[in-house]
Structure formats: structure tokens, C-alpha cells
Design a protein around this motif. Structure first.
Motif, short mmCIF file in Angstrom:
data_model
loop_
_atom_site.label_atom_id
_atom_site.label_comp_id
_atom_site.label_asym_id
_atom_site.label_seq_id
_atom_site.Cartn_x
_atom_site.Cartn_y
_atom_site.Cartn_z
N TYR A 98 0.84 -1.21 0.00
CA TYR A 98 0.00 0.00 0.00
C TYR A 98 0.87 1.25 0.00
CZ TYR A 98 -3.46 3.43 1.55
OH TYR A 98 -4.26 4.55 1.65
N ARG A 113 -8.45 12.47 -1.33
CA ARG A 113 -9.71 11.73 -1.18
C ARG A 113 -9.83 10.56 -2.16
NH1 ARG A 113 -11.41 16.47 -3.89
NH2 ARG A 113 -12.55 16.08 -5.85
N HIS A 114 -8.99 10.55 -3.21
CA HIS A 114 -9.05 9.48 -4.21
C HIS A 114 -7.99 8.39 -3.99
CE1 HIS A 114 -12.00 11.75 -6.26
NE2 HIS A 114 -11.19 12.67 -6.75
N ARG A 115 -7.08 8.61 -3.05
CA ARG A 115 -5.91 7.74 -2.96
C ARG A 115 -6.26 6.30 -2.57
NH1 ARG A 115 -2.25 12.14 0.28
NH2 ARG A 115 -1.91 13.56 -1.48
N ASP A 116 -7.01 6.13 -1.49
CA ASP A 116 -7.34 4.77 -1.03
C ASP A 116 -8.06 3.98 -2.13
OD1 ASP A 116 -6.20 5.32 1.38
OD2 ASP A 116 -8.07 5.57 2.47
N LYS A 117 -9.04 4.61 -2.72
CA LYS A 117 -9.83 3.94 -3.76
C LYS A 117 -8.96 3.57 -4.95
CE LYS A 117 -13.96 4.55 -6.62
NZ LYS A 117 -15.08 5.47 -6.97
N ASN A 118 -8.07 4.48 -5.33
CA ASN A 118 -7.21 4.24 -6.49
C ASN A 118 -6.20 3.13 -6.22
OD1 ASN A 118 -6.22 4.57 -9.07
ND2 ASN A 118 -5.04 6.41 -8.62
N MET A 120 -6.49 0.55 -4.15
CA MET A 120 -7.16 -0.74 -4.17
C MET A 120 -7.63 -1.10 -5.58
SD MET A 120 -6.54 -1.56 -1.17
CE MET A 120 -7.27 -3.19 -1.31
N ARG A 121 -7.95 -0.09 -6.37
CA ARG A 121 -8.37 -0.36 -7.75
C ARG A 121 -7.22 -0.97 -8.56
NH1 ARG A 121 -7.65 2.01 -12.55
NH2 ARG A 121 -6.52 3.76 -11.60
N SER A 154 -1.03 3.52 -10.94
CA SER A 154 -1.67 4.39 -9.95
C SER A 154 -1.62 5.86 -10.33
CB SER A 154 -1.01 4.19 -8.58
OG SER A 154 0.30 4.75 -8.55
#
Length: 257
Positions: A98, A113-118, A120-121, A154
Motif C-alpha cells: 500500500y 480523497r481518491h488515494r485509497d480507492k485508487n 485498491m483499484r 496508480s
């Protein structure tokens, strides 16, 4: 419109010519191998696209912008549009999967705000979502290669540049990685990959740019690994002809002066 354009590009390190008068165009959505022996100029060609090296002469255009004369302040923005996969730029061993990907995202200033989602994507894309807390030493070589790919993805690149990504992998892991790259290309991503893996190049049957001693000797579509890439006599001939051309140029320049 071509996404990558080389126009008569030459690169020298001191007196040594590493790339000589290279010209080609790559369209958006192509998958292109750059093949050749070690020292043929593959990595240098990729480094010129990434603006990690400066051209000696010629023009390079990427995404409609000149790279060869790009101003220093524009280079970071240019590189943010490129995803890079290379075993030489490995994972940070003291950070989790991670955090390794997060490090790349921080470098490109992606919104928090987009980091976690990106993260895991992209881990989901390479089949490693469950490994996000693992450290590199806990992963196999193939899994580490897939994390490197996830890290490159990423930054949401327009072009993926892979420099010998299968160099340290066993055949099964190499093929897994190639299938992932093939899927990304199928979805529309432009991929430029340097490789000397003959079997993989032949199986994939993509476009191949063949370099021999810094000279582009073949540009073929749906190609197998060109034997010129490993022909020692072809290499000797090109080196000999290149040396003669440079001697003639120097002679003309001296006489003009």
C-alpha cells in the motif's frame, strides 16, 4: 495523430553514439516492443521519452508536445502522464505494498480523497488486492512485478513504459505479467516495452522496433523476435558503417571550417 514521434534522433555519450538517426511513430493504443541485445540502445530510447536523457540531435514529440526542447518546469507534468515499470526502480523494502503505491501517488500530487480507492483499484487490476498490507519480502518475484505494474498504473498514465519488466522472472510469472499488459492494451493503453525475451515477443506478435548497435534496423507489425537483434555479423556491419559515416562527417566539418 501519433502519440510518440521520433524524428532523426541521435544520442551520444561523449564520443560514443548510442542511438543513430532513429525515426518512428507510435499511435495511441499500440503495443510496441523495442528489442535488441544488451547495449543496443533500448533503455536509452525509453529514457529519452521520459526526459531522463537529453537528445544530441533530432526531435521527440509525446502527446503533441516537444520533449527534446521541453522547459525544465514542464518536465514533472510530462512524466506524470507516463507510467514506468522497471526492475531497476524496485519496491521500497521497508514499506508495505500500500505505502509503496502511495509513495508514487504523493509524487504526482494526486488528491487525497481518491488515494485509497485508487490504490485498491490498481491492486485489484493486477490481482493483489488482498496483499496491500504485505511487505515486498513476503511476496514472490511475480507478485513484486505485479506491484510494480500497479504502482505505475496508480498515476493514471496515458502511456505505459516497461523496461525489461520480465528480466528477473520465471517463465510462468513472465507470462502472467504479459497477459496483464495485453489486457491493459486491449483496454486502450499505449504500451512501449523494451525486452530481449525472445519467446515472449514471438508469442505476443506485436509491433517490434529492432535495434542493433543503436540503429533501427526493422519496424515490423505482428512480428516475431527478429534474428537481426542477435546477429553478431549484423552488429559488426552496422558499427563499421556508423564509424565510417562519423569519420566522413568530421572530415567535412573540418574542411568547411
Amino acid at each position: 495523430m501519433a502519440q510518440i514521434v521520433f524524428e532523426h534522433v541521435t544520442k551520444k555519450f561523449g564520443e560514443e553514439t548510442v542511438l543513430r538517426d532513429i525515426s518512428f511513430e507510435i499511435e495511441q493504443g499500440e503495443f510496441v516492443f523495442v528489442i535488441g541485445k544488451s547495449g543496443a540502445g533500448k533503455s536509452t530510447l525509453l529514457n529519452l521519452i521520459m526526459k531522463q536523457e537529453e537528445v544530441s540531435s533530432g526531435k521527440i514529440t509525446v502527446n503533441g508536445r516537444r520533449v527534446d526542447n521541453m522547459r525544465r518546469q514542464r518536465i514533472p507534468l510530462h512524466r506524470r502522464k507516463l507510467g514506468v515499470v522497471s526492475p531497476e526502480v524496485g519496491l521500497l523494502k521497508d514499506r508495505t505494498v500500500y505505502d509503496n503505491i502511495l509513495f508514487a501517488m504523493l509524487a504526482t500530487e494526486q488528491k487525497e480523497r481518491h488515494r485509497d480507492k485508487n490504490i485498491m483499484r490498481v491492486l485489484g487490476l493486477v490481482g493483489l488486492a488482498e496483499k496491500f498490507r504485505s511487505y515486498p519480502e513476503e511476496l514472490s518475484g511475480g507478485e513484486q512485478a505485479r506491484v510494480l505494474l500497479a504502482r505505475a498504473l496508480s498515476v493514471q498514465p496515458e502511456i505505459l513504459i516497461a523496461d525489461e519488466p520480465t528480466a528477473n522472472l520465471d517463465p510462468d510469472a513472465s507470462w502472467d505479467l504479459m497477459q496483464l499488459l495485453g489486457e491493459l492494451n486491449y483496454r486502450g493503453m499505449t504500451i512501449l516495452m523494451a525486452s530481449h525475451a525472445r519467446e515472449l515477443v514471438t508469442i505476443m506478435k506485436k509491433r517490434c522496433l529492432t535495434l542493433v548497435a543503436g540503429t533501427l534496423v526493422a519496424d515490423e507489425r505482428r512480428a516475431i523476435y527478429n534474428t537481426k537483434a542477435t546477429d553478431i555479423f549484423e552488429e559488426r556491419r552496422i558499427r563499421s558503417e556508423g564509424g565510417k559515416k562519423e569519420e566522413k562527417t568530421l572530415y567535412l566539418l573540418k574542411n568547411i571550417r
